[in-house]
Design a protein around this motif. Structure first.
Motif, mmCIF file in Angstrom:
data_model
loop_
_atom_site.group_PDB
_atom_site.id
_atom_site.type_symbol
_atom_site.label_atom_id
_atom_site.label_comp_id
_atom_site.label_asym_id
_atom_site.label_seq_id
_atom_site.Cartn_x
_atom_site.Cartn_y
_atom_site.Cartn_z
ATOM 1 N N SER A 4 1.777 5.366 -2.403
ATOM 2 C CA SER A 4 2.800 4.359 -2.676
ATOM 3 C C SER A 4 2.488 3.031 -2.004
ATOM 4 N N ASP A 5 2.133 3.085 -0.726
ATOM 5 C CA ASP A 5 1.888 1.835 -0.006
ATOM 6 C C ASP A 5 0.628 1.128 -0.485
ATOM 7 N N THR A 6 -0.392 1.892 -0.847
ATOM 8 C CA THR A 6 -1.608 1.264 -1.365
ATOM 9 C C THR A 6 -1.338 0.571 -2.695
ATOM 10 N N ALA A 7 -0.559 1.218 -3.559
ATOM 11 C CA ALA A 7 -0.193 0.594 -4.831
ATOM 12 C C ALA A 7 0.632 -0.669 -4.607
ATOM 13 N N ASP A 8 1.573 -0.610 -3.683
ATOM 14 C CA ASP A 8 2.364 -1.800 -3.367
ATOM 15 C C ASP A 8 1.470 -2.944 -2.904
ATOM 16 N N PHE A 9 0.506 -2.615 -2.073
ATOM 17 C CA PHE A 9 -0.363 -3.656 -1.508
ATOM 18 C C PHE A 9 -1.253 -4.266 -2.585
ATOM 19 N N ALA A 10 -1.718 -3.435 -3.510
ATOM 20 C CA ALA A 10 -2.520 -3.964 -4.621
ATOM 21 C C ALA A 10 -1.714 -4.990 -5.404
ATOM 22 N N MET A 11 -0.460 -4.668 -5.683
ATOM 23 C CA MET A 11 0.401 -5.615 -6.389
ATOM 24 C C MET A 11 0.672 -6.845 -5.522
ATOM 25 N N VAL A 37 -8.853 -7.684 -7.804
ATOM 26 C CA VAL A 37 -8.183 -7.092 -6.641
ATOM 27 C C VAL A 37 -8.911 -5.805 -6.290
ATOM 28 N N ASN A 38 -9.267 -5.655 -5.020
ATOM 29 C CA ASN A 38 -9.991 -4.453 -4.594
ATOM 30 C C ASN A 38 -9.268 -3.767 -3.451
ATOM 31 N N VAL A 39 -8.715 -2.558 -3.739
ATOM 32 C CA VAL A 39 -8.129 -1.701 -2.698
ATOM 33 C C VAL A 39 -8.857 -0.371 -2.666
ATOM 34 N N SER A 40 -10.093 -0.344 -3.145
ATOM 35 C CA SER A 40 -10.852 0.913 -3.188
ATOM 36 C C SER A 40 -11.863 0.958 -2.047
ATOM 37 N N ARG A 41 -13.093 0.538 -2.300
ATOM 38 C CA ARG A 41 -14.150 0.470 -1.305
ATOM 39 C C ARG A 41 -14.952 -0.801 -1.531
ATOM 40 N N GLY A 42 -15.431 -1.394 -0.451
ATOM 41 C CA GLY A 42 -16.230 -2.600 -0.576
ATOM 42 C C GLY A 42 -17.497 -2.401 -1.373
ATOM 43 N N SER A 43 -18.025 -1.181 -1.349
ATOM 44 C CA SER A 43 -19.274 -0.887 -2.044
ATOM 45 C C SER A 43 -19.155 -0.999 -3.560
ATOM 46 N N VAL A 44 -17.936 -0.979 -4.083
ATOM 47 C CA VAL A 44 -17.741 -1.030 -5.530
ATOM 48 C C VAL A 44 -18.095 -2.411 -6.087
ATOM 49 N N ALA A 52 -4.094 -1.770 3.316
ATOM 50 C CA ALA A 52 -3.208 -1.397 2.214
ATOM 51 C C ALA A 52 -2.267 -0.244 2.546
ATOM 52 N N SER A 53 -2.738 0.741 3.276
ATOM 53 C CA SER A 53 -1.906 1.914 3.554
ATOM 54 C C SER A 53 -1.313 1.901 4.959
ATOM 55 N N ALA A 88 4.249 2.067 8.916
ATOM 56 C CA ALA A 88 4.748 3.089 9.835
ATOM 57 C C ALA A 88 5.036 4.385 9.085
ATOM 58 N N GLU A 89 5.545 4.246 7.861
ATOM 59 C CA GLU A 89 5.905 5.427 7.081
ATOM 60 C C GLU A 89 4.669 6.233 6.687
ATOM 61 N N THR A 90 3.627 5.535 6.238
ATOM 62 C CA THR A 90 2.410 6.244 5.842
ATOM 63 C C THR A 90 1.721 6.878 7.044
ATOM 64 N N ARG A 91 1.662 6.133 8.146
ATOM 65 C CA ARG A 91 1.023 6.699 9.340
ATOM 66 C C ARG A 91 1.747 7.972 9.789
#
Length: 305
Positions: A94-101, A220-227, A273-274, A277-280
């Motif tokens: 959820s948090d990663t998707a929010d951050f991508a947006m 937008v890149n929230v995956s890996r820098g290598s991509v 992105a992730s 506090a909630e995700t951690r």
């Protein structure tokens, strides 16, 4: 102090460490040494664990991984040795998707640039050029896994059209599949990367893909820098070959190519992105629960299976 021990192979976030350490004694691994007697260890997606390390941990049966990515973990070696690899793919979605947006808005609506503009005292003497309406965009998602599908839901919820690509077309999703990433880039306003890292996606986004994305396109890149081929991306950003980019990951973290710092049309984040506090808390509870289940003989999710 509990006698249950976990070998800590890499630094982990303090919030996760506190939860995991409540029921376990965390023991720091001395790099390059043999460490018999540990049946559970913890690493991170970035640090990983390879076959040579497994050889030094002869009693290891459960490897906990803080993070979703397992491209830095030798899953084949883990499977051969009967090591369960428990990563945390659900907790970060959820948090990663929010951050991508958020990155998409930050670039498209020039939010980070506007902040710098005001702080520099330029408001009044100058005008910031118009931004781009995000809700009218067509978004292309590279990797429609759990994170990708959540990004797609967020995007479609605000009126965006959604296309996607990946290794194969998915059944039961309402989004149109495009087989080639270059073709996808040519059909969208924003290209969002949420695919795994590793050899299969190394430099998937290169100069040819960026050219197809075009001068009105956003990456937008929230995956890996290598991509992403970073040299090609920097060249495209500097030349205005694409409108802008929002980057949470880089090829050589925690460093990055200093040429990014001089570009106004890129928003930079520290692999964040992730990081909520909630995700951690959810990651810590998931890993602690996996350790308890393992020691109680209960089934544990295994990414190496």
């Amino acid at each position: 102090m509990s006698t249950a021990r976990i070998l800590q192979l890499a630094p982990i976030p303090p919030e996760v460490r506190d939860i995991l350490g409540a029921d376990n004694q965390l023991v720091a691994y001395a790099k390059g040494s043999d460490a018999p007697g540990f049946d559970v260890a913890v690493t991170t997606s970035m640090a990983g664990a390879d076959a040579a390390l497994f050889e030094r941990l002869p009693d290891l049966k459960l490897l906990l991984c803080n993070g979703t990515g397992v491209d830095a973990i030798d899953l084949e070696a883990a499977a051969r040795r009967g090591i369960i690899v428990r990563n945390t793919p659900d907790e970060v979605v959820s948090d990663t998707a929010d951050f991508a947006m958020g990155l998409l808005y930050a670039v498209g609506r020039r939010i980070a640039e506007a902040d710098r503009f005001v702080r520099a005292g330029r408001w009044g003497p100058e005008r910031l050029p118009p931004a781009t309406r995000v809700s009218s965009m067509t978004i292309g998602i590279v990797g429609l896994g759990k994170i990708g599908q959540t990004i797609a839901a967020r995007a479609s919820g605000i009126g965006m059209s959604v296309l996607y690509t990946g290794p194969r077309e998915k059944t039961g999703v309402p989004y149109r599949f495009v087989a080639e990433v270059g073709d996808l880039a040519g059909r969208v306003d924003a290209l969002v990367l949420s695919c795994p890292g590793g050899p299969a996606t190394h430099h998937l986004v290169d100069s040819a893909v960026l050219e197809r994305l075009g001068p009105d396109g956003i990456l937008v890149n929230v995956s890996r820098g290598s991509v992403v081929n970073e040299a090609a991306l920097i060249e495209a950003l500097a030349a205005g070959a694409i409108k802008g980019a929002g980057l949470d990951v880089f090829a050589a973290e925690p460093g990055l190519d200093p040429r990014f710092l001089g570009l106004e049309n890129v928003v930079l984040a520290p692999h964040y992105a992730s990081v909520t506090a909630e995700t951690r808390a959810a990651i810590g509870e998931a890993l602690a629960g996996a350790a308890r289940d393992f020691r109680a003989g209960r089934d544990v999710f295994n990414a190496a299976r």
